[in-house]
Design a protein around this motif. Structure first.
Motif, PDB file in Angstrom:
ATOM      1  N   ARG A 157       0.821  -1.208   0.000  1.00 24.60           N
ATOM      2  CA  ARG A 157       0.000   0.000   0.000  1.00 24.60           C
ATOM      3  C   ARG A 157       0.863   1.269   0.000  1.00 24.60           C
ATOM      4  NH1 ARG A 157      -5.188   0.412   1.250  1.00 24.60           N
ATOM      5  NH2 ARG A 157      -5.217  -1.618   2.322  1.00 24.60           N
ATOM      6  N   VAL A 158       1.891   1.271   0.857  1.00 29.06           N
ATOM      7  CA  VAL A 158       2.774   2.433   0.930  1.00 29.06           C
ATOM      8  C   VAL A 158       3.558   2.586  -0.364  1.00 29.06           C
ATOM      9  CG1 VAL A 158       4.753   3.444   2.118  1.00 29.06           C
ATOM     10  CG2 VAL A 158       2.942   2.323   3.437  1.00 29.06           C
ATOM     11  N   ARG A 159       3.993   1.484  -0.919  1.00 27.36           N
ATOM     12  CA  ARG A 159       4.732   1.528  -2.190  1.00 27.36           C
ATOM     13  C   ARG A 159       3.884   2.150  -3.293  1.00 27.36           C
ATOM     14  NH1 ARG A 159       4.605   0.065  -7.716  1.00 27.36           N
ATOM     15  NH2 ARG A 159       6.679  -0.588  -8.397  1.00 27.36           N
ATOM     16  N   LYS A 160       2.617   1.761  -3.366  1.00 31.14           N
ATOM     17  CA  LYS A 160       1.707   2.311  -4.377  1.00 31.14           C
ATOM     18  C   LYS A 160       1.561   3.817  -4.207  1.00 31.14           C
ATOM     19  CE  LYS A 160      -2.970   1.821  -6.245  1.00 31.14           C
ATOM     20  NZ  LYS A 160      -4.267   1.089  -6.109  1.00 31.14           N
ATOM     21  N   TRP A 161       1.441   4.255  -2.969  1.00 26.98           N
ATOM     22  CA  TRP A 161       1.334   5.697  -2.720  1.00 26.98           C
ATOM     23  C   TRP A 161       2.635   6.417  -3.090  1.00 26.98           C
ATOM     24  CZ3 TRP A 161       3.868   8.021   1.746  1.00 26.98           C
ATOM     25  CH2 TRP A 161       3.704   9.410   1.801  1.00 26.98           C
ATOM     26  N   LEU A 162       3.784   5.835  -2.767  1.00 27.95           N
ATOM     27  CA  LEU A 162       5.060   6.460  -3.101  1.00 27.95           C
ATOM     28  C   LEU A 162       5.193   6.680  -4.604  1.00 27.95           C
ATOM     29  CD1 LEU A 162       7.525   4.613  -0.694  1.00 27.95           C
ATOM     30  CD2 LEU A 162       6.839   7.016  -0.597  1.00 27.95           C
TER      31      LEU A 162
END
Length: 231
Positions: free
Chosen positions: A190-195
């Protein structure tokens, strides 16, 4: 110049690689030194939680993403904080530490455990990491917006369904465990997608490998259980 976010992601990626290496050597080391094998895994898991929290510390001030609006990311942060502050509670002893150390097989002879995971049981090669489900509920009073956390975990991570299965099966709360690896993987994804949406690019070999890996489609999540009885 490498940014603080790039360094934080690199630290997380490196900790994930070291965890995998520890997992691959577990059986070999366990045959020689049971305590060392278990402690290596526990420390490797805790290192991943610490590095995820370090990334959170760097990026929480950025707009567009709220870590505490999702069950997976909020759980990882809460778990890290609980383990980081082990001096004020005795929660979150891993399944490995409880069962494989201190002659637990003798002490727990005949006890049956319920282990819930959203990684389907037939995926035998997927790494799992279990903590006592009740420990998460016991830690809630220490959290800000505890009711929100509980709702997210019960819904997004199926904690409520796992707890109900334990009650329906008449398992004591001390014998119902949850696999937190799916939540960790989902949180990183999830964090990777946002980054990506911020224009972030990884720097470093581990960073690039894991950034690509966590960009692949998420595997199916489906709740399944293991029922293990200590001989």
């Amino acid at each position: 110049m490498t940014t603080s976010t790039q360094r934080a992601w690199e630290g997380l990626a490196n900790s994930m690689r070291l965890y995998v290496e520890s997992e691959l050597r577990f059986k070999e080391i366990f045959a020689l030194d049971r305590e060392e094998a278990v402690k290596n895994q526990d420390m490797a898991m805790e290192a991943k939680l610490e590095k995820f929290h370090a990334l959170y510390d760097i990026t929480k001030k950025f707009s567009g993403f709220h870590y505490f609006d999702h069950g997976d990311t909020s759980l990882v942060i809460a778990l890290r904080n609980a383990i980081h502050h082990h001096d004020d509670h005795t929660l979150f002893q891993s399944w490995n530490a409880r069962i494989l150390l201190n002659d637990a097989f003798m002490q727990l002879s005949g006890a049956e455990f319920l282990l819930g995971s959203t990684t389907p049981e037939e995926e035998a090669f997927t790494v799992r990491y279990y903590y006592l489900l009740d420990d998460f509920y016991a830690r809630l009073p220490a959290l800000k917006n505890a009711d929100k956390h509980r709702t997210l975990w019960d819904r997004d991570l199926q904690f409520a369904t796992i707890a109900k299965a334990g009650v329906d099966g008449r398992y004591p709360a001390t014998q119902v465990y949850v696999d937190i690896m799916p939540a960790f993987i989902s949180a990183v994804r999830r964090v990777r997608k946002w980054l990506v949406s911020t224009g972030f690019t990884p720097a470093g070999s581990d960073s690039e490998v894991y950034f690509e890996c966590f960009g692949e489609p998420a595997p199916e999540k489906r709740l399944s259980f293991r029922r293990l009885r200590i001989p």
